[in-house]
Design an enzyme around this catalytic site. Structure first.
Site, short mmCIF file in Angstrom:
data_model
loop_
_atom_site.label_atom_id
_atom_site.label_comp_id
_atom_site.label_asym_id
_atom_site.label_seq_id
_atom_site.Cartn_x
_atom_site.Cartn_y
_atom_site.Cartn_z
N CYS B 86 5.31 -2.53 -2.79
CA CYS B 86 4.68 -1.57 -3.69
C CYS B 86 5.89 -0.77 -4.44
O CYS B 86 6.40 -1.23 -5.47
CB CYS B 86 3.71 -0.69 -2.75
SG CYS B 86 2.41 0.03 -4.08
N HIS B 200 0.50 -4.29 1.00
CA HIS B 200 1.07 -3.52 2.06
C HIS B 200 0.89 -4.22 3.15
O HIS B 200 -0.04 -4.16 4.04
CB HIS B 200 0.63 -2.26 1.99
CG HIS B 200 0.90 -1.29 1.07
ND1 HIS B 200 2.03 -0.26 1.22
CD2 HIS B 200 0.37 -1.03 -0.20
CE1 HIS B 200 2.04 0.50 -0.03
NE2 HIS B 200 1.22 -0.20 -1.11
N GLU B 202 2.61 -3.84 5.84
CA GLU B 202 2.88 -3.10 7.06
C GLU B 202 1.65 -2.16 7.63
O GLU B 202 1.68 -1.91 8.87
CB GLU B 202 3.91 -2.03 6.73
CG GLU B 202 3.46 -0.55 6.02
CD GLU B 202 3.38 -0.96 4.45
OE1 GLU B 202 3.14 -2.05 3.88
OE2 GLU B 202 3.25 -0.02 3.67
#
Lengths: 92, 228
Positions: B86, B200, B202
């Site tokens: 990002c 994302h 994660e």
């Protein structure tokens, strides 16, 4: 010597401008018919020290290339003037 | 493999990255400060999401001149692994480690939703365990993800790793959340050691968080590093 500059950063022709498109349609909805295109750019005003115009212009161009504009999507132009010592940006 | 997560003023996803590497991947990880001069010997650098330097001027434009970025560039040039997520992707673009630039989302809205992306190549450090055409469901949360590049510059310097797609893997305008050129959601340099993406991974690596599709990126990096 103090120099004052105005840098106009604009999206390149052909690069989609979502802000401009939204602003255009807002103007239409306010009754401003016939607005064919709106492009939104950025104005950066700065004051800085340089010994002479040649050096000032060189440094200003470097600032534009290195940080103020992204050459992938933007173009820039600037106006450079000798400033008055102790004033603000003096551009208002 | 040792991971390092760079913290800039305004980063806000660094703890999520740390948690996944530490608790899920069970790998050594540390934070790196933007003002550090070196990478403290880490093998994989993660540039996390957030709003470094308030996104002032352009997202990533100021962070790319942070002191640590010189070390990141040298690390990348030596073949070290770099993942930009990002805002981290935006920083990689501004730094010129990947080609192109981000524009405001076409909708002008901040997009916070799950998307599908199609893996376009397994020939990168972060997709080595994927198969081309594989579909991942990942979350996005960004306002400036509308990728733009000169197509020749893009082809000369990078390969497309992820494209926004529908649930069936079709890259169609309706599946594109931000107007990104050719549905591009992620890129790699030609060597494949530097990857940037808007979604994302994660926050999508544990079942408790609603999905595990993101884990394959970091697991790929681990395997890539072991087999190099």
């Amino acid at each position: 010597m103090r120099w004052e500059a105005r840098v106009l950063v604009r999206l390149k022709a052909g690069v989609l401008d979502p802000q401009g498109a939204a602003t255009r349609s807002a103007l239409e909805s306010l009754g401003f018919s016939g607005v064919e295109e709106v492009r939104v750019g950025k104005l950066v005003e700065l004051a800085f020290q340089a010994p002479n115009r040649e050096e000032a212009e060189l440094r200003l161009a470097q600032m534009c290339h290195k940080l103020l504009a992204n050459p992938v999507i933007e173009v820039f132009e600037y106006a450079l003037d000798a400033g008055r010592e102790g004033s603000g940006c003096g551009l208002a | 493999m040792r991971f390092g997560i760079v913290v800039f003023p305004g980063s806000n996803c660094e703890r999520d990255c740390y948690h996944v590497v530490d608790a899920v991947l069970d790998s050594p990880v540390r934070y790196l400060w933007h003002a550090d001069a070196d990478l403290s010997g880490v093998d994989c650098v993660i540039l996390p999401g957030g709003f470094s330097y308030g996104d002032y001027l352009r997202p990533g434009a100021i962070a790319r001149f942070a002191r640590i970025m010189r070390a990141v560039e040298e690390h990348a040039a030596r073949g070290g692994l770099v993942l930009g997520i990002c805002n981290g992707f935006q920083i990689l673009l501004e730094a010129g480690l990947l080609p192109g630039a981000m524009l405001r989302n076409r909708s002008l809205k901040f997009q916070c939703q799950d998307v599908f992306v199609r893996v376009e190549t397994a020939d990168t450090a972060f997709t080595s365990m994927c198969r081309p055409g594989q579909i991942l469901r990942l979350p996005i949360k960004h306002g400036d993800g509308n990728y733009h590049a000169d197509p020749r510059d893009l082809a000369a310097r990078a390969k497309v790793v992820f494209r926004y797609c529908d649930a069936d893997g079709r890259v169609v305008p309706e599946a594109n959340p931000n107007g990104s050129m050719d549905g591009i959601a992620g890129l790699a340099n030609l060597a494949g050691n530097v990857v940037g993406l808007m979604p994302h991974p994660e926050v999508c690596a544990e079942p408790e968080l609603g999905g595990t599709d993101g884990l394959v990126l970091l697991a790929s990096a681990l395997r890539y590093w072991e087999e190099r």
